[in-house]
Enzyme design. Structure first.
Site, short mmCIF file in Angstrom:
data_model
loop_
_atom_site.label_atom_id
_atom_site.label_comp_id
_atom_site.label_asym_id
_atom_site.label_seq_id
_atom_site.Cartn_x
_atom_site.Cartn_y
_atom_site.Cartn_z
N LYS A 53 -4.94 -4.91 -6.17
CA LYS A 53 -6.33 -4.90 -6.10
C LYS A 53 -7.16 -6.58 -6.12
O LYS A 53 -7.84 -6.86 -6.08
CB LYS A 53 -6.40 -4.44 -7.75
CG LYS A 53 -6.41 -2.94 -7.94
CD LYS A 53 -5.62 -3.24 -9.29
CE LYS A 53 -5.08 -1.33 -9.59
NZ LYS A 53 -4.99 -0.73 -10.44
N GLN A 97 -2.70 -3.15 -15.89
CA GLN A 97 -1.99 -2.21 -15.35
C GLN A 97 -1.24 -1.16 -16.29
O GLN A 97 -0.18 -2.00 -16.91
CB GLN A 97 -1.61 -3.46 -14.17
CG GLN A 97 -0.64 -2.54 -13.96
CD GLN A 97 -1.43 -1.87 -12.50
OE1 GLN A 97 -2.63 -2.22 -12.19
NE2 GLN A 97 -1.44 -0.52 -12.81
N ASP A 120 -11.84 0.90 -15.13
CA ASP A 120 -11.01 1.87 -14.77
C ASP A 120 -10.85 3.30 -15.29
O ASP A 120 -10.92 4.54 -15.00
CB ASP A 120 -9.23 1.41 -15.64
CG ASP A 120 -8.33 1.34 -14.75
OD1 ASP A 120 -8.66 1.69 -13.37
OD2 ASP A 120 -7.78 0.72 -15.03
#
Ligand code: NAP
Length: 286
Positions: A53, A97, A120
């Protein structure tokens, strides 16, 4: 007849080129989209994801702060960090994460993220807005699936979409988005009886299970569009999907390969959400 390959790598490249151009336009006004990626612990798969990412962000001219902490980090410290990132005007997106270590409540962490920076799309505000069809950061993997269908001119309207998997990050939102595109949606999961009975009715089959080569041609109707979200290792340790690719090639009309299908789209959509957040902020402060 052999199925047409849905090339997620190529589609994601096209999306990323568009993003890079928009990033340049923002840069001309002194704004650099910034993504904070928070990693707690040393899970190797999570490490690979966050590194990729960060690399993609930088390749597109965006800023990426990778904030790494030991698994012993306290929930309180993590919540404080998120508070600071929420207030940082140079950070437009915050990604924590998952999974987090057991002593940290994932839900508490997700709700601590400012919905304006929830790139997200996991915050209940984002999920709620998405579900009622209002503007929201869409979760990256399901959004990527819709983009793939769009790119290959596969219109879900009126089609029967069968989604296997009901996780909050993939299966459930994939079904909601397909419903909004006027598909008739059926969800299947581990308690579904006679899975084949449902999958064989699918015009579009989305598999988000996480079991290597679990689905074969017997599960499909002729001409089905197959979107394989699964990321698994086969008996030789090779990356593979939930679908036995070679087995279904003669039955499906379209199929996403693993790797190179849904995976690259997830990252591209994360980049798009971060850019969108920066663009929104820049319009508000104009
Ligand atoms: P998850 O939270 O483990 O969910 C798996 C789902 O599959 C659950 O809903 C489960 O049902 C269902 N399931 C399990 N066994 C089944 C069976 N035998 N028959 C029917 N349904 C079954 O996983 P996830 O996070 O959604 O991820 C799913 C897969 O996608 C994984 O391989 C993951 O690595 C991959 N993934 C890929 C990307 C990407 O970018 N390509 C992104 C995210 C995830 P229950 O709810 O009843 O347990």
């Amino acid at each position: 007849m052999s199925a047409t390959l849905i090339d997620g790598k190529a589609v994601s490249q096209k999306i990323k080129s568009g993003i890079a151009e928009r990033v340049e336009r923002l840069a001309a006004r002194g704004i650099v989209p910034g993504l904070a990626v928070v990693l707690v612990g040393d899970d190797p798969a999570s490490h690979t994801y966050v590194t990729s990412k960060k690399r993609t962000c930088e390749a597109l001219g965006m800023r990426s702060d990778l904030l790494q902490f030991p698994a012993s980090m306290s929930e309180e410290d993590l919540l404080e960090l998120i508070g600071n990132l929420n207030r940082d005007p140079e950070i437009h997106g915050i990604l924590v994460q998952l999974p987090l270590p057991d002593h940290i409540d994932e839900f508490k962490v997700i709700v601590a993220i400012d919905p304006e920076k929830d790139v997200d799309g996991f915050h209940p505000v984002s999920v709620g807005n998405m579900s009622i069809g209002r503007e929201a950061f869409l979760p990256c993997t399901p959004h990527g699936i819709l983009k793939l269908l769009e790119e290959y001119e596969i219109d879900p309207a009126g089609k029967h979409a069968v989604v296997i998997g009901r996780s909050n990050i993939v299966g459930k939102p994939a079904g909601v988005l397909l419903l909004q595109k006027d598909a008739t949606v059926t969800y299947c999961h581990s308690k579904t009886r006679d899975l084949k009975n449902f999958t064989r009715q699918a015009d579009i089959l989305i598999s988000a299970i996480g079991r290597a080569k679990f689905l074969g041609k017997d599960h499909l109707k002729d001409g089905a569009v197959v979107i394989d979200v699964g990321m698994n290792r086969d008996e030789n340790g090779k990356l593979c999907g939930d679908v036995d690719f070679d087995d279904v090639l003669g039955t499906a009309s379209y199929i996403t390969p693993v790797p190179g299908g849904v995976g690259p789209m997830t990252i591209a959509m994360l980049m798009e959400n971060t850019l969108l957040s920066a663009e929104r902020g820049s319009t508000e402060t104009k």
